[in-house]
Design a protein around this motif. Structure first.
Motif, PDB file in Angstrom:
ATOM      1  N   LEU A 123       4.932   0.872   6.554  1.00  0.00           N
ATOM      2  CA  LEU A 123       4.514   1.568   5.344  1.00  0.00           C
ATOM      3  C   LEU A 123       5.486   1.203   4.229  1.00  0.00           C
ATOM      4  O   LEU A 123       6.524   1.830   4.042  1.00  0.00           O
ATOM      5  CB  LEU A 123       4.484   3.081   5.572  1.00  0.00           C
ATOM      6  N   CYS A 124       5.139   0.139   3.516  1.00  0.00           N
ATOM      7  CA  CYS A 124       5.958  -0.371   2.419  1.00  0.00           C
ATOM      8  C   CYS A 124       5.065  -1.238   1.539  1.00  0.00           C
ATOM      9  O   CYS A 124       4.044  -1.757   2.001  1.00  0.00           O
ATOM     10  CB  CYS A 124       7.136  -1.180   2.965  1.00  0.00           C
ATOM     11  N   LEU A 125       5.461  -1.408   0.297  1.00  0.00           N
ATOM     12  CA  LEU A 125       4.622  -2.154  -0.641  1.00  0.00           C
ATOM     13  C   LEU A 125       5.008  -3.617  -0.799  1.00  0.00           C
ATOM     14  O   LEU A 125       4.291  -4.373  -1.463  1.00  0.00           O
ATOM     15  CB  LEU A 125       4.670  -1.486  -2.023  1.00  0.00           C
ATOM     16  N   ASP A 126       6.116  -4.037  -0.208  1.00  0.00           N
ATOM     17  CA  ASP A 126       6.624  -5.369  -0.536  1.00  0.00           C
ATOM     18  C   ASP A 126       5.660  -6.492  -0.184  1.00  0.00           C
ATOM     19  O   ASP A 126       5.595  -7.508  -0.879  1.00  0.00           O
ATOM     20  CB  ASP A 126       7.984  -5.613   0.112  1.00  0.00           C
ATOM     21  N   GLU A 127       4.885  -6.333   0.920  1.00  0.00           N
ATOM     22  CA  GLU A 127       3.940  -7.384   1.272  1.00  0.00           C
ATOM     23  C   GLU A 127       2.751  -7.438   0.318  1.00  0.00           C
ATOM     24  O   GLU A 127       2.021  -8.426   0.290  1.00  0.00           O
ATOM     25  CB  GLU A 127       3.391  -7.175   2.689  1.00  0.00           C
ATOM     26  N   PHE A 128       2.551  -6.376  -0.458  1.00  0.00           N
ATOM     27  CA  PHE A 128       1.333  -6.249  -1.264  1.00  0.00           C
ATOM     28  C   PHE A 128       1.557  -6.370  -2.766  1.00  0.00           C
ATOM     29  O   PHE A 128       0.589  -6.443  -3.522  1.00  0.00           O
ATOM     30  CB  PHE A 128       0.665  -4.904  -0.952  1.00  0.00           C
ATOM     31  N   THR A 129       2.809  -6.380  -3.212  1.00  0.00           N
ATOM     32  CA  THR A 129       3.085  -6.476  -4.648  1.00  0.00           C
ATOM     33  C   THR A 129       3.331  -7.919  -5.059  1.00  0.00           C
ATOM     34  O   THR A 129       3.904  -8.701  -4.292  1.00  0.00           O
ATOM     35  CB  THR A 129       4.306  -5.622  -5.038  1.00  0.00           C
ATOM     36  N   ASP A 130       2.919  -8.252  -6.277  1.00  0.00           N
ATOM     37  CA  ASP A 130       3.118  -9.621  -6.746  1.00  0.00           C
ATOM     38  C   ASP A 130       4.566  -9.899  -7.139  1.00  0.00           C
ATOM     39  O   ASP A 130       4.958 -11.055  -7.269  1.00  0.00           O
ATOM     40  CB  ASP A 130       2.163  -9.956  -7.895  1.00  0.00           C
ATOM     41  N   HIS A 131       5.369  -8.843  -7.295  1.00  0.00           N
ATOM     42  CA  HIS A 131       6.794  -9.018  -7.589  1.00  0.00           C
ATOM     43  C   HIS A 131       7.650  -8.937  -6.326  1.00  0.00           C
ATOM     44  O   HIS A 131       8.846  -9.227  -6.359  1.00  0.00           O
ATOM     45  CB  HIS A 131       7.268  -7.980  -8.610  1.00  0.00           C
ATOM     46  N   GLY A 132       7.065  -8.536  -5.216  1.00  0.00           N
ATOM     47  CA  GLY A 132       7.757  -8.557  -3.937  1.00  0.00           C
ATOM     48  C   GLY A 132       8.684  -7.395  -3.659  1.00  0.00           C
ATOM     49  O   GLY A 132       9.343  -7.368  -2.612  1.00  0.00           O
ATOM     50  N   HIS A 133       8.751  -6.423  -4.568  1.00  0.00           N
ATOM     51  CA  HIS A 133       9.609  -5.265  -4.324  1.00  0.00           C
ATOM     52  C   HIS A 133       8.870  -4.221  -3.488  1.00  0.00           C
ATOM     53  O   HIS A 133       7.645  -4.241  -3.361  1.00  0.00           O
ATOM     54  CB  HIS A 133      10.106  -4.663  -5.635  1.00  0.00           C
ATOM     55  N   CYS A 134       9.638  -3.295  -2.944  1.00  0.00           N
ATOM     56  CA  CYS A 134       9.096  -2.288  -2.032  1.00  0.00           C
ATOM     57  C   CYS A 134       8.479  -1.098  -2.755  1.00  0.00           C
ATOM     58  O   CYS A 134       8.089  -0.122  -2.109  1.00  0.00           O
ATOM     59  CB  CYS A 134      10.203  -1.795  -1.095  1.00  0.00           C
ATOM     60  N   GLY A 135       8.401  -1.167  -4.072  1.00  0.00           N
ATOM     61  CA  GLY A 135       7.817  -0.084  -4.843  1.00  0.00           C
ATOM     62  C   GLY A 135       7.247  -0.599  -6.147  1.00  0.00           C
ATOM     63  O   GLY A 135       7.264  -1.810  -6.420  1.00  0.00           O
ATOM     64  N   VAL A 136       6.738   0.322  -6.952  1.00  0.00           N
ATOM     65  CA  VAL A 136       6.218  -0.046  -8.270  1.00  0.00           C
ATOM     66  C   VAL A 136       7.372  -0.110  -9.265  1.00  0.00           C
ATOM     67  O   VAL A 136       8.398   0.559  -9.087  1.00  0.00           O
ATOM     68  CB  VAL A 136       5.138   0.945  -8.733  1.00  0.00           C
ATOM     69  N   LEU A 137       7.202  -0.895 -10.293  1.00  0.00           N
ATOM     70  CA  LEU A 137       8.270  -1.096 -11.279  1.00  0.00           C
ATOM     71  C   LEU A 137       8.014  -0.278 -12.531  1.00  0.00           C
ATOM     72  O   LEU A 137       6.862  -0.046 -12.925  1.00  0.00           O
ATOM     73  CB  LEU A 137       8.372  -2.579 -11.644  1.00  0.00           C
ATOM     74  N   ASP A 138       9.110   0.147 -13.190  1.00  0.00           N
ATOM     75  CA  ASP A 138       8.980   0.837 -14.469  1.00  0.00           C
ATOM     76  C   ASP A 138       8.954  -0.196 -15.591  1.00  0.00           C
ATOM     77  O   ASP A 138       8.948  -1.416 -15.345  1.00  0.00           O
ATOM     78  CB  ASP A 138      10.094   1.877 -14.657  1.00  0.00           C
ATOM     79  N   ASP A 139       8.956   0.276 -16.848  1.00  0.00           N
ATOM     80  CA  ASP A 139       8.818  -0.653 -17.972  1.00  0.00           C
ATOM     81  C   ASP A 139      10.068  -1.501 -18.211  1.00  0.00           C
ATOM     82  O   ASP A 139      10.054  -2.409 -19.030  1.00  0.00           O
ATOM     83  CB  ASP A 139       8.427   0.107 -19.252  1.00  0.00           C
ATOM     84  N   ARG A 140      11.130  -1.220 -17.455  1.00  0.00           N
ATOM     85  CA  ARG A 140      12.348  -2.031 -17.549  1.00  0.00           C
ATOM     86  C   ARG A 140      12.501  -2.963 -16.347  1.00  0.00           C
ATOM     87  O   ARG A 140      13.509  -3.637 -16.203  1.00  0.00           O
ATOM     88  CB  ARG A 140      13.574  -1.121 -17.672  1.00  0.00           C
ATOM     89  N   GLY A 141      11.491  -2.976 -15.492  1.00  0.00           N
ATOM     90  CA  GLY A 141      11.527  -3.859 -14.338  1.00  0.00           C
ATOM     91  C   GLY A 141      12.300  -3.327 -13.152  1.00  0.00           C
ATOM     92  O   GLY A 141      12.570  -4.075 -12.205  1.00  0.00           O
ATOM     93  N   ARG A 142      12.646  -2.050 -13.167  1.00  0.00           N
ATOM     94  CA  ARG A 142      13.356  -1.433 -12.056  1.00  0.00           C
ATOM     95  C   ARG A 142      12.372  -0.735 -11.132  1.00  0.00           C
ATOM     96  O   ARG A 142      11.310  -0.278 -11.580  1.00  0.00           O
ATOM     97  CB  ARG A 142      14.382  -0.408 -12.561  1.00  0.00           C
ATOM     98  N   VAL A 143      12.726  -0.611  -9.863  1.00  0.00           N
ATOM     99  CA  VAL A 143      11.863   0.104  -8.924  1.00  0.00           C
ATOM    100  C   VAL A 143      11.899   1.591  -9.258  1.00  0.00           C
ATOM    101  O   VAL A 143      12.958   2.216  -9.291  1.00  0.00           O
ATOM    102  CB  VAL A 143      12.298  -0.134  -7.468  1.00  0.00           C
ATOM    103  N   ASP A 144      10.726   2.150  -9.525  1.00  0.00           N
ATOM    104  CA  ASP A 144      10.589   3.554  -9.889  1.00  0.00           C
ATOM    105  C   ASP A 144      10.421   4.374  -8.607  1.00  0.00           C
ATOM    106  O   ASP A 144       9.354   4.358  -7.982  1.00  0.00           O
ATOM    107  CB  ASP A 144       9.373   3.725 -10.809  1.00  0.00           C
TER     108      ASP A 144
END
Length: 332
Positions: A123-144
């Motif tokens: 249960l993680c987002l890294d395989e499914f995000t186009d940026h490869g992080h484990c979560g969604v990003l905020d408007d500064r590019g940090r994991v929110d």
């Protein structure tokens, strides 16, 4: 001249024969204590070899049932599923799509298992995000962190509905266990179990795994995964997850963090697992391929060391092969 004293205490007595060594062994291996990680790739009709992990493949939906059958026949305790989608986006929407590759694979694995082993899901987002992080990003590019928790709760519900019995929360977001537990309970899934990747370190040993899931990561995950120099923090994270309702906690990687594993095992009231990660696997395979080490002995010793440090179960890519060795009596 006085005669050389003859030792009366001789620990070697208990090492004299294979039968004696087996009788007094402090740490035994059993197939049910092993979990096999399985990668399932969208859009392929047959298994695809992973170059950096010799012997490991990305399964297709059609080859997955045979892999589950093989694991069940070997007596392995469970399989942990990872999805490799064809299309990714910023929010990892494929992770919550009922027809996304991981949820489809879960249904296939659950049917193939027929209750003989535990079907688990990452249960993680890294395989499914186009940026490869484990979560969604905020408007500064940090994991929110908190926005990511909302995605995790949706993933949890999708995975349980697909047939997952144990949710592997691997994203290292603060509060993820409590958020998922509340969402599951509110939806009536009181019996769905949570495996918290509690002490997951920002490790160099994940390299081959990123090949396996075709990671698109740009940068690193050091703002949410643990600093490799921190021992107490690993125990702290595990205790937080237990307080939030984790049914199992885990240390990852295993081999370089046996001290953390021992700390958590000594303090935990719930089962403690460890993940022998891709880099650990690939190093032994590479050394064995060059003839530098005895492959079977190194595999057995590495997993036994993880168990000796306190792991109740081990996620390892050798799970099926090791289970067969154990059943044949070759892992004594």
């Amino acid at each position: 001249m006085s005669p050389t004293p003859v030792p009366r205490v001789r620990p070697r007595r208990l090492r004299e024969t294979p039968a004696l060594r087996r009788l007094v062994s402090e740490t035994r291996l059993h197939p049910a204590e092993l979990v096999l990680p399985i990668f399932v790739r969208e859009g392929v009709s047959a298994a695809v070899p992973i170059g950096s992990m010799p012997g490991v493949v990305q399964h297709s939906l059609s080859s997955l049932p045979d892999a589950v059958e093989q694991a069940a026949a070997a007596g392995v305790g469970g399989v942990m599923l990872f999805g490799v989608p064809e299309v990714r986006d910023a929010r990892g929407t494929g992770a919550t799509d009922p027809d996304g590759i991981l949820n489809l694979a879960t249904r296939v694995a659950a049917e193939a298992s027929a209750g003989r082993l535990v079907v688990q899901t990452d249960l993680c987002l890294d395989e499914f995000t186009d940026h490869g992080h484990c979560g969604v990003l905020d408007d500064r590019g940090r994991v929110d962190n908190d926005a990511t928790l909302e995605r995790y709760t949706s993933m949890a519900l999708a995975q349980v509905r697909a047939g997952s019995e144990l949710l592997g929360l691997s994203g290292m977001m603060d509060g993820q266990v409590a958020a998922v537990r509340d969402a599951l309970d509110d939806a009536g899934h009181h019996d769905a179990a949570i495996l918290a990747y509690s002490a997951k370190y920002a490790s160099a040993y994940y390299g081959p795994f990123r090949d396996a899931v075709e990671s698109t990561l740009d940068g690193d995950r050091r703002t949410y995964q643990l600093d490799p120099g921190n021992r107490r923090e690993g125990l702290r994270e595990a205790m937080i997850d237990i307080d939030e309702g984790a049914d199992v906690v885990m240390v990852k990687p295993a081999g370089s963090y046996l001290d953390v594993l021992a700390d958590v095992a000594a303090a935990s009231e719930v089962p403690v697992w460890a993940y022998q990660v891709s880099g650990e696997y690939s190093m032994i395979e590479a050394a064995a391929a060059h003839g530098w080490i005895d492959r079977k002995r190194a595999v057995i010793e590495s997993v036994r060391g993880i168990r000796r440090a306190g792991a109740d179960a081990v996620l390892t890519y050798w799970a099926v092969e090791l289970a067969e060795w154990i059943r044949e009596g070759d892992a004594a």
